[in-house]
Design a protein around this motif. Structure first.
Motif, PDB file in Angstrom:
ATOM      1  N   LEU A   1     -53.984   4.391 -36.514  1.00  6.13           N
ATOM      2  CA  LEU A   1     -53.679   5.566 -37.551  1.00  6.13           C
ATOM      3  C   LEU A   1     -52.739   5.079 -38.515  1.00  6.13           C
ATOM      4  O   LEU A   1     -52.808   5.184 -39.603  1.00  6.13           O
ATOM      5  CB  LEU A   1     -53.185   6.962 -36.867  1.00  6.13           C
ATOM      6  CG  LEU A   1     -54.086   7.372 -35.673  1.00  6.13           C
ATOM      7  CD1 LEU A   1     -53.586   8.822 -35.621  1.00  6.13           C
ATOM      8  CD2 LEU A   1     -55.678   7.658 -36.178  1.00  6.13           C
TER       9      LEU A   1
ATOM     10  N   PRO B   1     -56.103  13.166 -29.520  1.00  6.68           N
ATOM     11  CA  PRO B   1     -56.813  14.271 -30.394  1.00  6.68           C
ATOM     12  C   PRO B   1     -56.762  13.776 -31.828  1.00  6.68           C
ATOM     13  O   PRO B   1     -57.615  14.286 -32.565  1.00  6.68           O
ATOM     14  CB  PRO B   1     -55.656  15.219 -30.075  1.00  6.68           C
ATOM     15  CG  PRO B   1     -55.284  15.087 -28.671  1.00  6.68           C
ATOM     16  CD  PRO B   1     -55.226  13.625 -28.522  1.00  6.68           C
ATOM     17  N   MET B   2     -55.799  13.118 -32.346  1.00 10.13           N
ATOM     18  CA  MET B   2     -55.702  12.971 -33.877  1.00 10.13           C
ATOM     19  C   MET B   2     -56.893  11.969 -34.301  1.00 10.13           C
ATOM     20  O   MET B   2     -57.129  11.937 -35.222  1.00 10.13           O
ATOM     21  CB  MET B   2     -54.563  12.441 -34.407  1.00 10.13           C
ATOM     22  CG  MET B   2     -53.431  13.552 -34.270  1.00 10.13           C
ATOM     23  SD  MET B   2     -52.583  13.441 -32.565  1.00 10.13           S
ATOM     24  CE  MET B   2     -51.502  12.202 -32.612  1.00 10.13           C
TER      25      MET B   2
ATOM     26  N   SER C   1     -59.947  11.985 -33.940  1.00 15.05           N
ATOM     27  CA  SER C   1     -61.160  12.917 -34.492  1.00 15.05           C
ATOM     28  C   SER C   1     -60.896  13.545 -35.837  1.00 15.05           C
ATOM     29  O   SER C   1     -61.586  14.157 -36.394  1.00 15.05           O
ATOM     30  CB  SER C   1     -61.661  13.804 -33.462  1.00 15.05           C
ATOM     31  OG  SER C   1     -60.834  14.756 -33.338  1.00 15.05           O
ATOM     32  N   TRP C   2     -59.710  13.468 -36.068  1.00 18.87           N
ATOM     33  CA  TRP C   2     -59.331  14.517 -37.436  1.00 18.87           C
ATOM     34  C   TRP C   2     -60.009  13.798 -38.617  1.00 18.87           C
ATOM     35  O   TRP C   2     -60.157  12.486 -38.679  1.00 18.87           O
ATOM     36  CB  TRP C   2     -57.916  14.310 -37.499  1.00 18.87           C
ATOM     37  CG  TRP C   2     -56.938  15.083 -36.811  1.00 18.87           C
ATOM     38  CD1 TRP C   2     -57.525  15.929 -35.857  1.00 18.87           C
ATOM     39  CD2 TRP C   2     -55.585  15.434 -36.793  1.00 18.87           C
ATOM     40  NE1 TRP C   2     -56.360  16.466 -34.879  1.00 18.87           N
ATOM     41  CE2 TRP C   2     -55.144  16.231 -35.504  1.00 18.87           C
ATOM     42  CE3 TRP C   2     -54.460  14.808 -37.573  1.00 18.87           C
ATOM     43  CZ2 TRP C   2     -53.898  16.496 -35.614  1.00 18.87           C
ATOM     44  CZ3 TRP C   2     -53.237  15.289 -37.390  1.00 18.87           C
ATOM     45  CH2 TRP C   2     -52.858  15.979 -36.191  1.00 18.87           C
ATOM     46  N   ASN C   3     -60.438  14.406 -39.654  1.00 18.09           N
ATOM     47  CA  ASN C   3     -61.249  14.125 -40.585  1.00 18.09           C
ATOM     48  C   ASN C   3     -60.325  13.151 -41.562  1.00 18.09           C
ATOM     49  O   ASN C   3     -60.883  12.181 -42.178  1.00 18.09           O
ATOM     50  CB  ASN C   3     -61.607  15.197 -41.759  1.00 18.09           C
ATOM     51  CG  ASN C   3     -62.800  16.359 -41.139  1.00 18.09           C
ATOM     52  OD1 ASN C   3     -63.471  15.650 -39.943  1.00 18.09           O
ATOM     53  ND2 ASN C   3     -62.831  17.383 -41.545  1.00 18.09           N
ATOM     54  N   ALA C   4     -58.992  13.152 -41.417  1.00 19.24           N
ATOM     55  CA  ALA C   4     -58.428  12.232 -42.420  1.00 19.24           C
ATOM     56  C   ALA C   4     -58.350  10.587 -41.815  1.00 19.24           C
ATOM     57  O   ALA C   4     -58.257   9.800 -42.559  1.00 19.24           O
ATOM     58  CB  ALA C   4     -56.835  12.549 -42.025  1.00 19.24           C
ATOM     59  N   TYR C   5     -58.843  10.575 -40.402  1.00 19.31           N
ATOM     60  CA  TYR C   5     -58.889   9.156 -39.923  1.00 19.31           C
ATOM     61  C   TYR C   5     -60.387   8.794 -39.315  1.00 19.31           C
ATOM     62  O   TYR C   5     -61.007   7.774 -39.440  1.00 19.31           O
ATOM     63  CB  TYR C   5     -57.913   9.135 -38.897  1.00 19.31           C
ATOM     64  CG  TYR C   5     -56.460   9.334 -39.134  1.00 19.31           C
ATOM     65  CD1 TYR C   5     -56.021   8.255 -39.912  1.00 19.31           C
ATOM     66  CD2 TYR C   5     -55.853  10.610 -38.903  1.00 19.31           C
ATOM     67  CE1 TYR C   5     -54.584   8.438 -40.384  1.00 19.31           C
ATOM     68  CE2 TYR C   5     -54.433  10.349 -39.276  1.00 19.31           C
ATOM     69  CZ  TYR C   5     -53.706   9.470 -40.115  1.00 19.31           C
ATOM     70  OH  TYR C   5     -52.545   9.761 -40.643  1.00 19.31           O
ATOM     71  N   HIS C   6     -60.958   9.984 -38.582  1.00 15.35           N
ATOM     72  CA  HIS C   6     -62.405   9.605 -38.071  1.00 15.35           C
ATOM     73  C   HIS C   6     -62.530   8.264 -37.464  1.00 15.35           C
ATOM     74  O   HIS C   6     -63.224   7.383 -37.887  1.00 15.35           O
ATOM     75  CB  HIS C   6     -63.431   9.716 -39.171  1.00 15.35           C
ATOM     76  CG  HIS C   6     -64.450  10.247 -38.800  1.00 15.35           C
ATOM     77  ND1 HIS C   6     -65.686   9.813 -39.147  1.00 15.35           N
ATOM     78  CD2 HIS C   6     -64.833  11.169 -38.140  1.00 15.35           C
ATOM     79  CE1 HIS C   6     -66.958  10.418 -38.441  1.00 15.35           C
ATOM     80  NE2 HIS C   6     -66.463  11.337 -37.882  1.00 15.35           N
TER      81      HIS C   6
ATOM     82  N   ARG D   1     -67.031   6.015 -34.897  1.00 16.14           N
ATOM     83  CA  ARG D   1     -66.859   7.345 -35.878  1.00 16.14           C
ATOM     84  C   ARG D   1     -66.774   6.400 -37.302  1.00 16.14           C
ATOM     85  O   ARG D   1     -67.331   5.364 -37.139  1.00 16.14           O
ATOM     86  CB  ARG D   1     -65.334   8.016 -35.624  1.00 16.14           C
ATOM     87  CG  ARG D   1     -65.577   9.028 -34.279  1.00 16.14           C
ATOM     88  CD  ARG D   1     -64.165   9.919 -34.257  1.00 16.14           C
ATOM     89  NE  ARG D   1     -64.368  10.616 -33.178  1.00 16.14           N
ATOM     90  CZ  ARG D   1     -63.279  10.250 -32.180  1.00 16.14           C
ATOM     91  NH1 ARG D   1     -62.488   9.310 -32.107  1.00 16.14           N
ATOM     92  NH2 ARG D   1     -63.391  10.838 -31.032  1.00 16.14           N
TER      93      ARG D   1
END
Length: 326
Positions: free
Chosen positions: A247, A273-274, A276-281, A323
């Motif tokens: 990240l 968890p982070m 899968s966030w849209n900001a990183y995918h 992703r």
């Protein structure tokens, strides 16, 4: 019959009240007399009422020793372990140590609570601590790491295969300038992920294009990213040894105006968890946390496995999660 305080007093040549004071923290008693009373008590097998009460409470307690709770992966492990223990009506005691430290600094506190077992994750276990646990008949399980120099139980993701899976993915996607951001060199998680990754590249006649160390931390990962991407011939793909560094690397790349994955593919490891966030995918290797916790508890609960036995290592397969970052 269990030895009594009266027997200790007789053997040590003191009063029963002195025996009581010897086992009471802060009670007034000469240091030499306390030492003599405790030695006699240990010799005849006397256990004070306070200690017996503490041992009853500790009988259902498992201690988790963690050294890097800042990394989101380990609170996820903590949550999974807490849920499992709650289901079986057991207690969880957590010792949080400073990152990159061994457990010796907390050995006395950990053993004083007399837990039924100890799980160590993200902290270095020393031979001194392992020996002390055997002497106290306390089972120890390493979680998410393996230490070959100590005969101890361990449960871990197959980090070597995970590193291979990442390398194969990047090669299949056509990348040829592949970089690597490592963690802490003396940990099995770093060593095995790096070895699997290098082996796959080597089998294809390639080497790591550029590499740096991120110490499994966001800030160090960010600085490693800046270093790798500022050169005249930067990588077109980078494997980071854990997600938090991945990240950070994505943030460093975007600040330089690079697009992920068009200009730079990034892959991590853990599936925090982070990720899968849209900001990183983030494309990553998912560690089977629930199964790892289940296997750790099965090693603890198996009556056929003794604290003095040679260590058993159980390795579980991770899963490549594809992703948008690669």
């Amino acid at each position: 019959m269990k030895p009594t305080a009266k027997q200790v007093a007789h053997a040590a040549g003191v009063s029963v009240a002195a025996v009581s004071r010897a086992f009471t923290p802060g009670a007034p008693i000469q240091a030499e007399k306390r030492k003599r009373i405790l030695a006699v008590a240990e010799e005849i097998g006397y256990i004070s009422p306070a200690r017996r009460t503490a041992e009853v409470i500790a009988a259902g307690t498992i201690t988790l020793v963690a050294g890097d709770l800042v990394n989101p992966f380990y609170p996820t492990v903590l949550d999974a372990l807490a849920r499992r223990l709650q289901e079986s009506h057991r207690q969880l005691l957590v010792y949080a140590l400073p990152a990159q430290t061994d457990v010796d600094s907390a050995t006395d506190q950990i053993l004083a609570s007399r837990p039924s077992a100890i799980i160590v994750t993200s902290a270095q276990l020393t031979s001194k601590m392992a020996r002390a646990c055997r002497q106290h008949q306390i089972k120890v399980v390493l979680l998410n790491r393996v230490q070959r120099d100590i005969r101890i139980n361990a449960v871990a993701c197959d980090n070597y295969q995970g590193g291979r899976d990442v390398g194969r993915l990047l090669l299949e996607r056509g990348h040829r300038k592949i970089g690597f951001v490592g963690g802490i060199a003396n940990t099995s998680t770093h060593a095995e992920r790096a070895r699997g990754f290098r082996d796959v590249l080597s089998e294809s006649g390639m080497r790591i294009h550029a590499q740096a160390s991120g110490d499994f931390e966001y800030r160090r990962g960010y600085l490693a990213g800046q270093d790798l991407l500022s050169g005249a011939n930067p990588p077109d793909a980078i494997f980071c040894c854990n997600d938090i560094m991945a990240l950070a690397l994505i943030d460093a790349a975007r600040e330089r105006g690079m697009r992920v994955p068009e200009d730079l593919a990034v892959v991590g490891f853990d599936d925090i968890p982070m990720a899968s966030w849209n900001a990183y995918h983030l494309t990553t290797i998912r560690q089977p946390i629930d199964r790892m916790v289940q296997e750790a508890l099965s090693l603890i609960d198996d009556p056929g496995i003794k604290p003095t036995d040679d260590g058993i290592t159980r390795m579980l397969s991770g899963e490549l999660i594809k992703r948008g970052s690669a």
